[in-house]
Structures are given as C-alpha cells and as structure tokens.
Design an enzyme around this catalytic site. Structure first.
Site, short mmCIF file in Angstrom:
data_model
loop_
_atom_site.label_atom_id
_atom_site.label_comp_id
_atom_site.label_asym_id
_atom_site.label_seq_id
_atom_site.Cartn_x
_atom_site.Cartn_y
_atom_site.Cartn_z
N SER A 60 0.81 -1.19 0.01
CA SER A 60 -0.12 -0.08 -0.01
C SER A 60 0.84 1.19 -0.04
CB SER A 60 -0.67 -0.24 1.18
OG SER A 60 -1.85 1.06 0.90
N ASP A 92 -10.55 -5.63 -2.51
CA ASP A 92 -9.43 -4.71 -1.68
C ASP A 92 -10.78 -3.47 -1.64
OD1 ASP A 92 -7.88 -2.73 -0.89
OD2 ASP A 92 -6.33 -3.57 -1.72
N HIS A 136 -7.47 -6.15 1.43
CA HIS A 136 -6.28 -5.19 1.53
C HIS A 136 -5.33 -5.61 2.85
CE1 HIS A 136 -4.07 -1.75 0.43
NE2 HIS A 136 -3.93 -1.19 2.06
N1 LIG Z 1 -7.28 2.07 9.64
C1 LIG Z 1 -7.65 2.02 8.44
C2 LIG Z 1 -7.02 0.85 7.57
C3 LIG Z 1 -5.62 1.25 7.10
C4 LIG Z 1 -5.13 0.15 6.62
O1 LIG Z 1 -5.79 -1.05 6.14
N2 LIG Z 1 -3.79 -0.02 6.87
C5 LIG Z 1 -3.07 -1.03 6.17
C6 LIG Z 1 -2.10 -0.50 5.24
S1 LIG Z 1 -2.67 0.65 4.10
C7 LIG Z 1 -2.47 -1.87 7.14
O2 LIG Z 1 -1.55 -2.72 6.80
N3 LIG Z 1 -3.17 -1.89 8.42
C8 LIG Z 1 -2.44 -2.59 9.36
C9 LIG Z 1 -2.71 -4.01 9.67
O3 LIG Z 1 -3.64 -4.72 8.84
O4 LIG Z 1 -2.17 -4.86 10.60
C10 LIG Z 1 -9.34 1.77 8.33
O5 LIG Z 1 -9.78 2.01 9.53
O6 LIG Z 1 -9.89 1.94 7.42
#
Ligand SMILES: N[C@@H](CCC(=O)N[C@@H](CS)C(=O)NCC(=O)O)C(=O)O
Length: 280
Positions: free
Chosen positions: A149, A225, A258
């Site tokens: 990402s 995603d 995602h």
């Molecule tokens: N916090 C965001 C999502 C953010 C998200 O999906 N971040 C990805 C990278 S873009 C990630 O790797 N999050 C941490 C995880 O899944 O451990 C939401 O609530 O929509």
C-alpha cells in the site's frame, strides 16, 4: 551509530530481532525489525527491505506477514522499518490515520513544521542501509525492496529513484499515484507544499512519465480490496509501464482484500521472485 537491541528470538533457525536507534534523518528514536536467516551465520546475505502501509509500525508485518519460512529457506535478510517518525513532540494529527504518525509516505517533507522530522526518504535510502550494513552480515550489493500500500508506493518510488541500488522491486496493493489519490493527496500537500511539481518526485506513475525506470516490477492486488478503485488504481501503473516499456507482472487476485491475510498468502511468491534476482 549505536543500536539498542529491544528483542531477539530464534525463528526458522534464524533470528528475528527488533532494534532502536537515534535517527539523524528523522531527529528522533526509530525502531525497526531485522530477520536474519540461518545462512547469515556463515557470511553476508542479500537483504530485502519491506515497507509497510498506513497505520503500521515495523511490527504488523513481523507479526502477520509470515515471511520467515521463505526468507530462511532462501537465505535472505528482511528489514522492516517503521512508517514515520514518532514522539510526543513531533507534529502530528492524532485523529488522522492518513497523515503524520504512521503515514510518513516515504518522502522528505519540505514544509514546516513537518520538515524537521518527516524525512523517511533519506532515512530509508541512506541512514538505515548504512546502519544495517554496519551491524548485520548483509551484502548491500544484493538488495531488493517491496512493500504494501503506502509501502508499495515507497518501494517503487525508491527503486525508480535509485537505479542500480535495488536488483528487484515488488509490491502488494501499492498506491501507484499518491499525488491524486484521496487518501494521500492531502498529505502530499501538507508535507511538500502546494506546488504539485514537487509531488512528482514521490509518485510512481509520474516518475515513470518523467523518465525514471526499473527493468521489471511484480505487483499483486486483491480484487476485493476496498481501496482498489479510489486509492490504489493499479491500471494507472499498468498504463505507465506499458508506455515506458517496463515489464510489469500484475496479478489480480480474485476475492482478496487489503489485509495481511492477502499479503501473507503471496509473501513467499514475492520473496522467491526477489531471491531469483538476488542470487550471487
Ligand atoms: N485504519 C484504516 C485501515 C488502514 C489499513 O488498512 N492499513 C493497512 C495499510 S494501508 C494496514 O496494513 N493496516 C495494519 C494491519 O492490517 O495490521 C481503516 O480503519 O480503514
């Protein structure tokens, strides 16, 4: 440059460690993870940099990325940096997950007050490699880079801007055109100022348009995603690569989202792909 060891644990006959140091680039303490495969006991091994996405620290991929079995088998060190500077005194927007802490976007900010600390491009490209080379048995003539990402954006832009440094580059669900995507454009404006010309230096598709090249690129993207259509848009990268003659392998993975459930599924494929290109 001194390194503080926070933890080490034996895993797949290698060692998973977490380390902290005072970063000059980011002017704060920074934490990162290194997995050393068992082959590192005998001599320097190739190194693969993994750049994480929004909201992550070094820890998300370490806990959920499932990279150690493949890295141990193939004899590759995996370094997982943090995604931004951190600290109580560092300018941030606490309620905004797309800016500030956890959202450094792998760029060097030029605007006050962010320019004092948000210098992840220099940190990842200069400071951390020097520190890692000084403290771990890695062969910096054999480096690859990948990420997820925001980290996919970081990996591709860094590879484009440092030709010859990275022998391989790949990404999971990268933000391919952050200068126009809704979740990154506001951050670019705050970090880099209103002049959109300055944003091009940190945008994969625009760097390619401006003549920067990598020979080839591997991207995996889940079709389920939630960020696909307005944040990630791999077709923009496909278009840029086609025009530039860059050999892009874009795997659209049916039904994957995602999350790290997606990343961990294809992690070994990516490490294997890098290993082929990092052979001695
Ligand atoms: N916090 C965001 C999502 C953010 C998200 O999906 N971040 C990805 C990278 S873009 C990630 O790797 N999050 C941490 C995880 O899944 O451990 C939401 O609530 O929509």
């Amino acid at each position: 440059m001194t390194l503080e060891t926070i933890s080490t644990a034996k895993s797949f006959e290698g060692t998973q460690g977490v380390y902290r140091h005072k970063s000059e680039a980011c002017a704060c303490d920074m934490t990162f993870a290194v997995f050393l495969p068992p082959q590192a006991a005998k001599g320097p091994v190739p190194v693969l940099w993994y750049l994480s996405g929004l909201t992550c620290t070094h820890q998300n991929v370490m806990d959920k990325g499932e990279y150690r079995r493949a890295a141990a088998e193939l004899g590759i060190a995996i370094v997982c940096p943090d995604t931004s500077p951190r600290g109580e005194t560092i300018a941030d927007e606490k309620d905004n997950w797309q800016f500030g802490s956890g959202a450094g976007f792998y760029l060097d900010a030029t605007q006050a007050p962010y320019a004092a600390h948000y210098r992840m491009a220099t940190y990842i490209a200069e400071e951390l490699p020097a520190l890692v080379a000084q403290n771990f048995p890695v062969d910096l003539t054999r480096q690859g880079i990948f990420g997820h990402s925001m980290g996919g954006h970081g990996a591709i832009t860094l590879a484009l801007k440092h030709p010859g440094r990275f022998k391989s580059v790949s990404a999971f669900a990268p933000i391919v055109q952050p200068s126009t995507a809704g979740w990154s454009q506001p951050a670019f404006e705050k970090y880099l100022g209103p002049n959109e010309m300055a944003w091009r230096a940190y945008d994969s598709t625009l760097l390619i348009e401006d003549g920067y090249r990598v020979p080839e690129l591997l991207v995996d993207q889940g079709t389920a995603d939630g960020f696909l259509d307005d944040g990630l848009r791999p077709w923009l990268l496909e278009d840029a690569c086609r025009k530039a003659g860059i050999a892009l392998t874009l795997n659209m993975r049916d039904g994957y989202d995602h999350s790290y459930f997606f990343i961990s599924t294809f992690m070994a494929d990516h490490i294997g792909w890098h290993a082929e290109r990092l052979k001695g």
